[in-house]
Scaffold this active site. Structure first.
Site, short mmCIF file in Angstrom:
data_model
loop_
_atom_site.label_atom_id
_atom_site.label_comp_id
_atom_site.label_asym_id
_atom_site.label_seq_id
_atom_site.Cartn_x
_atom_site.Cartn_y
_atom_site.Cartn_z
N ASN A 192 30.46 30.70 46.49
CA ASN A 192 30.96 31.46 45.36
C ASN A 192 30.15 32.75 45.24
OD1 ASN A 192 28.85 29.54 44.57
ND2 ASN A 192 29.19 30.15 42.45
N VAL A 193 30.87 33.81 44.90
CA VAL A 193 30.26 35.13 44.73
C VAL A 193 30.67 35.63 43.36
CG1 VAL A 193 30.07 37.48 45.64
CG2 VAL A 193 30.41 35.56 47.22
N GLU A 194 29.70 35.63 42.43
CA GLU A 194 29.99 36.02 41.06
C GLU A 194 29.95 37.53 40.88
OE1 GLU A 194 28.37 32.08 38.73
OE2 GLU A 194 27.22 33.92 38.52
N CYS A 249 29.68 40.36 37.29
CA CYS A 249 29.50 40.40 35.84
C CYS A 249 30.83 40.46 35.10
CB CYS A 249 28.57 41.53 35.43
SG CYS A 249 29.18 43.17 35.78
N SER A 250 31.87 40.92 35.77
CA SER A 250 33.23 40.82 35.25
C SER A 250 33.79 39.53 35.84
CB SER A 250 34.05 42.04 35.70
OG SER A 250 35.39 41.89 35.29
N TYR A 251 33.66 38.44 35.10
CA TYR A 251 33.93 37.10 35.64
C TYR A 251 35.25 36.96 36.38
CZ TYR A 251 29.81 35.00 33.52
OH TYR A 251 28.53 34.69 33.20
N CYS A 272 35.68 32.16 44.38
CA CYS A 272 35.21 30.79 44.60
C CYS A 272 34.84 30.56 46.06
CB CYS A 272 36.29 29.79 44.21
SG CYS A 272 36.77 29.87 42.47
N GLU A 328 35.69 28.15 48.00
CA GLU A 328 36.83 27.72 48.80
C GLU A 328 37.63 28.92 49.30
OE1 GLU A 328 35.75 26.66 45.82
OE2 GLU A 328 36.76 24.79 45.26
N CYS A 360 39.28 24.67 41.69
CA CYS A 360 39.99 25.14 40.51
C CYS A 360 41.49 25.28 40.83
CB CYS A 360 39.41 26.48 40.04
SG CYS A 360 39.80 27.89 41.10
#
EC number: 3.5.4.5
Length: 139
Positions: free
Chosen positions: A47-49, A51-53, A58, A60, A92
Site C-alpha cells: 500500500n502507498v498512502e 495525505c489525500s486519502y 492498495c 493488491e 477492499c
C-alpha cells in the site's frame, strides 16, 4: 485451492516480506500482496498512502498493475498480508472489483502468525460489476 503448497508458501513469504516497503506514514497500516501469474512469476505490491486519502493505492492493486505492466494478465492466486493479529484483513471492495476483471482465482488472507483464510475472487465479489472480458482467465 488450485495452487500447490510450495506455491502457497512462496506467496505467503513474499506477501509478508514485502510489507517492509510499505509507505503508510498516516495510518501505519502495512499491507503486502503477492500475486502468482499463470506465467509462474510472483508480482508483489504494497500500500502507498497519500495525505489525500482518496489517492492511496492498495497493495493488491499495486501488484495487479505491476503484473499487467510486465505483460501478465492471467493469475492463479493472490496472498494478502497485514500486521493485524486478531482478524483477517481482506481486500477492499475496489480491490475485489479490480481482481475480478482478471477472472476467478484463489484469494488467501494471512495473519502475521501465518494462519490463513482462503476464498476465490468470485466468492469475495459474487455480484461483480459488468461481465468478465472474453479473454479473461476463468479458472
Amino acid at each position: 485451492m488450485k495452487i500447490s503448497q510450495e506455491e502457497l508458501k512462496q506467496l505467503v513469504d513474499a506477501a509478508i516480506d514485502i510489507k517492509k516497503h510499505c509507505y503508510a506514514p498516516y495510518s501505519n497500516f502495512r499491507v503486502g500482496a503477492a500475486l502468482l501469474g499463470e506465467d509462474g512469476k510472483i508480482y508483489t505490491g504494497v500500500n502507498v498512502e497519500n495525505c489525500s486519502y482518496g489517492l492511496t493505492i492498495c497493495a493488491e492493486r499495486t501488484a495487479y498493475t505491476k503484473a499487467v505492466s510486465e505483460g501478465c494478465k492471467k493469475f492463479k492466486a493472490i496472498v494478502v498480508s497485514s500486521d493485524v493479529e486478531d482478524k483477517f484483513i481482506t481486500p477492499c471492495g475496489a480491490c475485489r472489483q479490480f481482481a475480478i476483471e482478471f477472472g476467478d482465482f484463489d484469494v488467501v488472507c494471512v495473519k502475521p502468525d501465518r494462519t490463513m483464510s482462503a476464498s476465490t475472487t468470485l466468492e469475495m465479489l459474487p455480484g461483480f460489476f459488468l461481465e468478465l472480458p472474453k479473454d479473461s482467465a476463468k479458472n
